[in-house]
Design an enzyme around this catalytic site. Structure first.
Site: not given
Ligand code: AMP
Ligand code: MG
Length: 415
Positions: A138, A140-141, A240, A297, A302
């Site tokens: 998972d 993060e970006a 991902d 997140h 995650d």
């Molecule tokens: P997650 O695995 O759901 O935590 O999301 C992975 C990546 O998606 C995060 O590190 C963000 O770069 C991008 N991301 C997730 N949710 C959002 C959001 N609501 N707005 C902007 N970018 C998001």
């Molecule tokens: Mg995540």
């Protein structure tokens, strides 16, 4: 075959023995009565048992398989209250619809019986455990409010992976590193608030190519890259691999890694198994009566929670197979929307089969045996294409022109 018919033990059902409890049985099933119901009658039932010849010539010739097939038949006849009673007796979860309860009980009984018979090693192949390990990733970006779609060039800032042993049904190891972004070295407040990743954490982190090397060495050290090890990546959704990893490899000028070319999208597997509409991670956990542990997140948290969902589905007898892949063409042509098989319908399933035949004819040894698993993906997979259309995985053709490096890097460096 209907999902309901795919038994967690993959054994033939042989009808019903006398359960001693008719269909109209009262909801409050008497415990001793249900216990008896799940013990195989020593004499068996000649009418319902499979022909001896059939069993002795099959791979199920050991008597335990006969016992299991009879038990499966019995479990099929239990009503919801009886199923719950059996599950409760065994300290197993009682949530879910009838089919889920059935599969959970069958899966448990199967493991137990094979273990008792000294056939523990065979539990994997009889529990749909096609893979030895899942690698739950998972990323993060980098991100900013309102900059998520299309043109934003995400860089991976957290790289976590949980190694799940399917046989043990648990996380047995993990990899974790933060990653220093180069295009947007300063994290936005939005990103830090969302992910909990502070500027300090990325400032002192290695860059993506270094982390990728460390990660691949980690895989190698554990024998996970060996062709004898059946391992697949498992993620929550298509982003991902299909977006973050692809973009990052392009930005860093490194080839897209072979281990990331196909994966299990747990959301699809989940909604296929539970017959639900597409759910986010939190919803999946809630649906299973579980709570998110840690900080949403955070890549590390995650990935642990995704692994918990996968382990739970596995224990319930779900058939977790690859259901998405990235397809990077070698001829230089590039249509970003074709990269990932987002939703397998009967229509594109036929297309996949045709492509498979073409690949086979071209004697391309890279065609992974895993692709054959696509045959197991039914067209009842939940349809999340609408959702992905509103949040496209890739820039459309016009956007692509703005990022020629992003396009070319992976096309040229395709493995
Ligand atoms: P997650 O695995 O759901 O935590 O999301 C992975 C990546 O998606 C995060 O590190 C963000 O770069 C991008 N991301 C997730 N949710 C959002 C959001 N609501 N707005 C902007 N970018 C998001
Ligand atoms: Mg995540």
């Amino acid at each position: 075959m209907e999902e309901a018919e795919k038994l967690s033990c993959q054994l033939p059902d042989v009808g019903v023995l006398n359960l001693g409890s008719g269909q109209g049985q009262h909801e409050n099933t008497n415990q001793s009565e249900t216990k008896i119901a799940l013990r195989v009658d020593e004499e068996g039932n000649e009418d319902s048992a499979p022909a001896t010849e059939e069993l002795s010539t099959s791979k199920y010739s050991h008597p335990v398989y006969r016992e299991l097939s009879i038990l499966n038949g019995k479990i099929n006849k239990l009503n919801v209250a009886q199923l719950k009673s059996h599950l409760r007796e065994r300290n197993l979860d009682t949530s879910g619809k009838k089919l889920v309860l059935q599969k959970r009980l069958k899966s448990h009984v199967c493991q137990q019986k094979l273990k008792e018979s000294g056939k523990e090693d065979e539990t994997a192949s009889h529990r749909n455990l096609y893979y030895d390990y899942y690698l739950v990733i998972d990323f993060e970006a980098t991100c900013d409010e309102h900059q998520n779609p299309t043109t934003y060039r995400h860089e991976i800032i957290e790289f976590p992976a949980q190694l799940v042993s399917t046989k043990k049904g648990q996380i047995i190891n993990h990899f974790h590193s933060y990653v220093r972004p180069l295009i947007n070295p300063r994290l936005t407040n939005f990103c830090t608030n969302l992910t909990g990743i502070t500027q300090d954490k990325v400032n002192f982190a290695p860059t993506f190519p270094e982390v990728l090397k460390q990660f691949e060495a980690w895989l190698e050290d554990r024998g996970l890259t060996s062709s004898e090890t059946k391992m697949t990546v498992l993620t929550d959704g298509p982003w991902d691999m299909g977006r973050f990893l692809y973009q990052q490899c392009s930005i860093s000028g490194v080839p897209y890694p072979s281990w990331g070319k196909q994966w299990i999208n747990i959301r699809k597997s989940f909604c296929n198994f539970h017959k639900t509409k597409k759910m986010c991670l939190k919803d999946m956990l809630n649906h299973l009566g579980m709570r998110f542990q840690g900080q949403p997140h955070s890549g590390l948290d995650d990935s642990k929670n995704i692994a918990r969902v996968a382990i739970r589905l596995l224990k319930d007898g779900a058939n977790l197979r690859i259901n998405e892949k990235i397809n990077i063409r070698k001829d230089g042509s590039y249509n970003p929307r074709e990269r990932v098989v987002n939703n397998i319908t009967r229509h594109n399933f036929e297309g996949i089969k045709r492509k498979k035949r073409l690949v086979a004819n071209n004697t391309n040894s890279n065609s992974s045996p895993d692709e054959s698993n696509l045959e197991n993906v039914s067209d009842s997979d939940c349809d999340d294409s609408k959702n992905e259309e509103s949040e496209p995985l890739w820039p459309d053709t016009q956007d692509v022109k703005e990022f020629p490096d992003l396009v070319n890097a992976n096309v040229m460096k395709e493995i």
